[in-house]
Structure formats: C-alpha cells, structure tokens
Design a protein around this motif. Structure first.
Motif, mmCIF file in Angstrom:
data_model
loop_
_atom_site.group_PDB
_atom_site.id
_atom_site.type_symbol
_atom_site.label_atom_id
_atom_site.label_comp_id
_atom_site.label_asym_id
_atom_site.label_seq_id
_atom_site.Cartn_x
_atom_site.Cartn_y
_atom_site.Cartn_z
ATOM 1 N N VAL A 136 -44.545 60.763 -26.925
ATOM 2 C CA VAL A 136 -45.772 61.518 -27.188
ATOM 3 C C VAL A 136 -45.696 62.061 -28.602
ATOM 4 N N ASP A 137 -46.681 61.729 -29.407
ATOM 5 C CA ASP A 137 -46.834 62.310 -30.741
ATOM 6 C C ASP A 137 -48.034 63.240 -30.661
ATOM 7 N N GLY A 138 -47.754 64.551 -30.647
ATOM 8 C CA GLY A 138 -48.833 65.517 -30.480
ATOM 9 C C GLY A 138 -49.898 65.426 -31.542
ATOM 10 N N HIS A 139 -49.575 64.837 -32.677
ATOM 11 C CA HIS A 139 -50.544 64.742 -33.759
ATOM 12 C C HIS A 139 -51.653 63.747 -33.449
ATOM 13 N N ASP A 140 -51.311 62.616 -32.827
ATOM 14 C CA ASP A 140 -52.341 61.592 -32.587
ATOM 15 C C ASP A 140 -52.250 60.979 -31.192
ATOM 16 N N GLU A 141 -51.747 61.776 -30.204
ATOM 17 C CA GLU A 141 -51.709 61.231 -28.843
ATOM 18 C C GLU A 141 -53.097 61.098 -28.233
ATOM 19 N N ARG A 142 -54.034 61.914 -28.709
ATOM 20 C CA ARG A 142 -55.355 61.945 -28.083
ATOM 21 C C ARG A 142 -56.105 60.622 -28.182
ATOM 22 N N PRO A 143 -56.142 59.974 -29.351
ATOM 23 C CA PRO A 143 -56.800 58.664 -29.396
ATOM 24 C C PRO A 143 -56.163 57.653 -28.450
ATOM 25 N N TYR A 144 -54.831 57.697 -28.338
ATOM 26 C CA TYR A 144 -54.145 56.763 -27.444
ATOM 27 C C TYR A 144 -54.573 56.980 -25.995
ATOM 28 N N HIS A 145 -54.529 58.200 -25.521
ATOM 29 C CA HIS A 145 -54.836 58.446 -24.116
ATOM 30 C C HIS A 145 -56.323 58.297 -23.814
ATOM 31 N N GLU A 146 -57.166 58.599 -24.777
ATOM 32 C CA GLU A 146 -58.595 58.328 -24.576
ATOM 33 C C GLU A 146 -58.829 56.827 -24.415
ATOM 34 N N ALA A 147 -58.199 56.048 -25.283
ATOM 35 C CA ALA A 147 -58.380 54.597 -25.208
ATOM 36 C C ALA A 147 -57.785 54.030 -23.932
ATOM 37 N N LEU A 148 -56.716 54.634 -23.438
ATOM 38 C CA LEU A 148 -56.095 54.155 -22.204
ATOM 39 C C LEU A 148 -56.952 54.460 -20.974
ATOM 40 N N VAL A 149 -57.572 55.655 -20.927
ATOM 41 C CA VAL A 149 -58.213 56.115 -19.698
ATOM 42 C C VAL A 149 -59.716 55.855 -19.672
ATOM 43 N N ALA A 198 -52.416 37.061 -12.369
ATOM 44 C CA ALA A 198 -52.414 37.739 -11.075
ATOM 45 C C ALA A 198 -53.797 37.772 -10.437
ATOM 46 N N GLY A 199 -54.768 37.097 -11.032
ATOM 47 C CA GLY A 199 -56.104 37.014 -10.461
ATOM 48 C C GLY A 199 -57.054 38.100 -10.898
ATOM 49 N N LEU A 200 -56.737 38.794 -11.989
ATOM 50 C CA LEU A 200 -57.603 39.840 -12.505
ATOM 51 C C LEU A 200 -58.377 39.324 -13.713
ATOM 52 N N HIS A 201 -59.617 39.773 -13.850
ATOM 53 C CA HIS A 201 -60.438 39.455 -15.014
ATOM 54 C C HIS A 201 -60.161 40.493 -16.099
ATOM 55 N N THR A 202 -59.936 40.053 -17.301
ATOM 56 C CA THR A 202 -59.423 40.967 -18.333
ATOM 57 C C THR A 202 -60.339 41.050 -19.548
ATOM 58 N N VAL A 203 -60.254 42.211 -20.203
ATOM 59 C CA VAL A 203 -60.841 42.422 -21.530
ATOM 60 C C VAL A 203 -59.784 43.132 -22.371
ATOM 61 N N PRO A 204 -59.165 42.449 -23.326
ATOM 62 C CA PRO A 204 -58.202 43.118 -24.215
ATOM 63 C C PRO A 204 -58.923 43.904 -25.298
ATOM 64 N N TYR A 205 -58.366 45.040 -25.694
ATOM 65 C CA TYR A 205 -59.012 45.860 -26.714
ATOM 66 C C TYR A 205 -57.955 46.727 -27.399
ATOM 67 N N ALA A 206 -58.372 47.393 -28.457
ATOM 68 C CA ALA A 206 -57.477 48.283 -29.210
ATOM 69 C C ALA A 206 -58.255 49.500 -29.649
ATOM 70 N N ALA A 207 -57.519 50.549 -30.025
ATOM 71 C CA ALA A 207 -58.138 51.774 -30.504
ATOM 72 C C ALA A 207 -58.156 51.772 -32.022
ATOM 73 N N THR A 208 -59.286 52.144 -32.596
ATOM 74 C CA THR A 208 -59.393 52.207 -34.045
ATOM 75 C C THR A 208 -58.393 53.211 -34.606
ATOM 76 N N GLY A 209 -57.670 52.787 -35.646
ATOM 77 C CA GLY A 209 -56.682 53.646 -36.265
ATOM 78 C C GLY A 209 -55.356 53.686 -35.535
ATOM 79 N N HIS A 210 -55.229 52.892 -34.477
ATOM 80 C CA HIS A 210 -54.007 52.849 -33.679
ATOM 81 C C HIS A 210 -53.573 51.402 -33.556
ATOM 82 N N ASP A 211 -52.256 51.164 -33.539
ATOM 83 C CA ASP A 211 -51.775 49.809 -33.311
ATOM 84 C C ASP A 211 -51.613 49.511 -31.829
ATOM 85 N N ALA A 212 -51.789 50.532 -30.984
ATOM 86 C CA ALA A 212 -51.621 50.320 -29.547
ATOM 87 C C ALA A 212 -52.712 49.400 -29.012
ATOM 88 N N GLY A 213 -52.290 48.408 -28.244
ATOM 89 C CA GLY A 213 -53.227 47.487 -27.603
ATOM 90 C C GLY A 213 -53.313 47.755 -26.113
#
Length: 510
Positions: A298-311, A457-472
């Motif tokens: 957890v990086d308190g400085h920029d964790e918010r974009p990551y968790h918003e993009a995840l949830v 596994a039989g799931l339909h997917t949409v890959p995406y990323a968060a702007t300003g983040h390398d997390a996919g």
C-alpha cells in the motif's frame, strides 16, 4: 619376513587407516560418529533452507531462488567430495576444520545476505546483482563443505571398525537422511516461527560447531597432534564467540537493516505466521506505506486510484453481496462500501495480523475509512482458494480479487484456471469479477497470461488499466461480456474527500 622398506603386501591398509585409538568401546564410538552425522546433516539442510527462504523474501521468485540454491549446492557437494579424498589421511583434523568453517559460513550466511540487500540493494538491475551474487557464493561454499564431510566421516567410521563398503555407506547415509528430515522439519515449525531467520541461522552454526568439535576433540583426540588440538580448540572457541556475539546483536542489526531498507520512518514491524508486516509513516502528515515481506503493498500517496480502478468497474450492476479475496488492509472494502445497495461484504484474508492492523492502527484505519467497523463486513481468516471451494454456487454478485502480485510464486494458485473456475461458480449469472493482473507496461506477458487464464475458465473478459498507473486489471463475467463504463466513472465525484473529481480514469486494452 618383510623387510622394513619393502612394499606392503596387497590389501594391507596404509598406516593412517589403522584402528583408531578411542576413549570408548568401538560400538559406542560408531554410535557417536553416526550421531554426529545426524546433527551435521540437520544443520546442513537448515543452512540450505535458510538461503532459500531469505532469498525468496529479499529477491522474490521463489522457484528461481530455490532452483539456484539447490542446483549450485548439489554440484558443489560433488566437488567437495572429490576434493576431500585427498584429506583422508588427516580425516579427524580435516573434519574438525571443515565443521568450524561450515559453522561460520553457514551461520553467518543469512545475516550477510540480509546486510548486502539492505545496504546495497540491486547492482545495476541485472540478474547477478549483489544479493544474487552472494546467494550463489554461499550456496557454492556451503555445498563444498557439506560434500567434503562424507568421505571424511566414512574414513572415521571405518577406522573404528572395518566393515564392507556397502554396509558402511548404508549406515552413514541412513543417519544423514534422518538428520536432514529433522532439520527440514525443525526449520519451518520451530526455528523460523520462534527465532526468526537470522537468529536461527546463527544458532544452527553454534550447534554445528559444538557437534563437530565434540566428535573430533572428544572421540578422535588421540589422532591429533598437541598443536592440532590446541589450534582446533582456539578456532572453535573463536567461531562460537563470533556466532554468539552476532546472536546478541541480531535484533539491533535487524532494526538497522530494516531502517536501511524502509527508511527511518518505520512505525510498525512484526513477523507473523505468514509474513513480515512493516508500516512506515502515517503520522505528522507523512505518507503511510505498508510492506508485506519487503514488497510495497500500500502506497498511501496513490493507493486511491488503484483501489478505485479495482473495485468500481465491478460495482456497475447488482452488488448486494460482495466477496473480497485478500485486501486485508480494508482499502478495497472501503471502495465497496461507498456504493449504495451493498448489503453484505465477505472478506477472506490469509493473515489475521493485517486485518488487526487495519482495524486498530490509527493511520491505516483512517485510510480505509474504518471499513471494518461497518456491521455489513464479515471477515474470514484463511486461504482464498480453500474458501472458494466452500462457497455455494451463485452466492455473490461481485468478487474482488485483491491478491498478491501474480509474479510471486506463493500466489500462483490464486491466478490459476482452477481458481477462476471456482470463482465463476461462486458468481451469480450476471455477476462480475475484477482481478489485479500485474503491471501492464513493466510485465505485459504476465498481464496477458492472467487475462487468458481467466478466459480459459469460461469467463468473458475486458482488460483495462488506470490512467497514471501501471497496474493492469481484468473485469470478467460468466454470462456476457461485461460493460466497462468509463464515461460514467469520469463523472463520479468523491464526496468523502471534499467533492474532488475522481482520480481514476479507466480505459480498455484490447
């Protein structure tokens, strides 16, 4: 009658292979030698496991580190056995010297590797950087010394009472393998939980030199010259003093090394049954960081974009019942609870200490908006894979996989086809799953492998990323291809943080 300088008849053993002058009966002497083999084998395996565990913790990729340690060490053991053939005529003195060296090298291997990592880090980013170079050096040195033990011990046990080679080998290796079993079990169940990596390494070295020194100086002392005995005694005492001093200073050393790795702002540092948890900052306006086994979680400085993009993408649709896998820090749960209509959130976290920290640490609980105080949140401690086996079909509208990075071997099964098959079964037909699939730019192959595995596994997917983040990330659904509404997300406002625009802008990657 044989002349004094005539060659000995064939089959006559050389003088240095004659019967040993023991202070005990031969049967007792053989038992003591085999007991020494048992202890030395246990210590040798502990050294090996110490290197593997510490290298996996410091460097990562445990499969690679285990392969390097095992392959280099086994190769070195063969070389050490060949070299020790030339030392058989001085078997007792050579064995005592080797045990003293092995105790010093093996006992200090973990502190030395930790020190190089803490104060130098990577050297140039190549595979053979500082910690990895030292890992290979220690594996080679310990393997050479362990390999040299076997021919010398074989010589010593044969000097007590001659027997056929097959019987001697069977006795020697039986004691060796049983000792390895005890050492292999003692390390994860006793040494590591109660003493930690550094102290257990130093204690193993002390046990090693006491066993080796007692065997040579007690049982085979008459094979040594007076000078050799005195030198071996002084050497053993010096090595024991070094190991004891290092053990006394281990806590101070570990604190200094931790500050070298994490900076001077370490506020919490605990070893749990699962991992090392370190929290830095979080007070007086300083940024809060959470590290798990040395990796920034957890990086308190920029964790918010990551968790918003995840949830947030998964919450577009029915979301009354939500399952969060991992995410013991409570930050993903915080994002889930900000959506109206959530009736129950089940959290599955492997390490209860992380949940306790997220609930009680003032800075971390403020960061997660005291998510665990909400009565809708229910926490289960355990493995996410095992928990999914017990979940009834179609139990959840949303599953959030906030799990360790897919590049760590410990989390491999949590990115497997079987895991996503269980997740698909737990989802309602119109449910959604989001997965952190690793860094998109830094390791694109890892990202797309995760996305492909989810589809398999039989799931339909949409890959995406968060702007300003390398997390996919990957958004998936068992029914139809899920909708990723980026326009709607751009319009969201974060009232909890002063009505500022959301810092997250997601966009699909095809």
């Amino acid at each position: 009658m044989i002349e004094p300088h005539a060659p000995a008849p064939p089959g006559t053993p050389p003088p240095w292979r004659g019967p040993a002058r023991l202070p005990v009966r031969p049967d007792t002497g053989r038992f003591l030698v085999l007991a020494g083999v048992f202890v030395c084998a246990a210590c040798g395996l502990v050294y090996e496991l110490e290197l593997v565990a510490l290298a996996s913790y410091l460097i990562g990729d445990s499969v690679t580190q285990t392969s390097v340690v095992l392959s280099v060490m086994v190769f070195a053991m063969g070389v050490g056995s060949l070299v020790a053939k030339r030392l058989r005529r001085l078997a007792a003195a050579a064995f005592g010297s080797i045990e003293a060296t092995l105790a010093l090298v093996g006992g200090c291997s973990a502190p030395a590797l930790y020190a190089v990592f803490a104060w130098t880090g990577d050297w140039g980013g190549l595979w053979l950087d500082g910690p990895r170079c030292l890992l290979v050096v220690f594996s080679l040195a310990i393997g050479l010394l362990i390999g040299a033990e076997v021919p010398l011990l074989m010589e010593l046990i044969q000097r007590i009472r001659r027997q056929d080679a097959g019987g001697a080998v069977a006795d020697l290796f039986a004691a060796d393998y049983v000792g390895a079993l005890v050492g292999g079990l003692a390390f994860p169940f006793l040494l590591l939980p109660f003493l930690g990596q550094l102290t257990s390494s130093l204690l193993t070295g002390a046990v090693n030199i006491i066993a080796g020194g007692a065997l040579v100086l007690g049982l085979f002392r008459r094979d040594l010259t007076g000078r050799a005995r005195r030198l071996l005694v002084v050497t053993n005492i010096a090595v024991l003093a070094v190991l004891a001093t290092a053990a006394v200073l281990a806590d101070d050393f570990e604190r200094a090394a931790r500050h070298a790795v994490y900076g001077d702002d370490v506020r919490v540092a605990v070893h749990t049954d699962v991992q090392e948890v370190v929290v830095t900052g979080g007070t007086d306006g300083r940024n809060l960081d959470l590290y798990l086994d040395g990796r920034l979680s957890v990086d308190g400085h920029d964790e918010r974009p990551y968790h918003e993009a995840l949830v947030r993408p998964a919450m577009h649709g029915p979301h009354a019942h939500v399952l969060v896998l991992g995410g013991g820090d409570g930050l993903a749960v915080r994002e889930v609870l900000r959506n109206p209509g959530v009736r129950r959130v089940d959290v599955v976290e492997l390490d209860p200490a992380v949940v306790d920290l997220a609930r009680t640490d003032p800075a971390l609980s403020a960061l997660n908006a005291h998510a665990y105080d909400d009565p809708r949140v229910h926490i289960t401690t355990g493995d996410a894979f095992s928990r999914l086996r017990e979940v009834p079909a179609a139990s959840y509208d949303v599953v959030i996989a906030d799990l360790p990075d897919p590049t760590t071997t410990a989390g491999t099964k949590l990115y497997s086809q079987e895991f996503y098959g269980l997740t698909r079964r737990a989802l309602a037909p119109d449910g959604r799953l989001t997965v952190h699939a690793g860094p998109l730019t830094a390791r694109p192959r890892v990202f797309w492998t995760v996305e492909t595995t989810i589809r398999s596994a039989g799931l339909h997917t949409v890959p995406y990323a968060a702007t300003g983040h390398d997390a996919g990330f990957v958004l998936a659904s068992p029914d139809t291809r899920p909708r990723l509404d980026t326009a709607d997300m751009r319009e969201q406002r974060d009232e909890e943080f002063g009505g500022l625009p959301s810092s997250t802008l997601v966009h699909p990657r095809y």
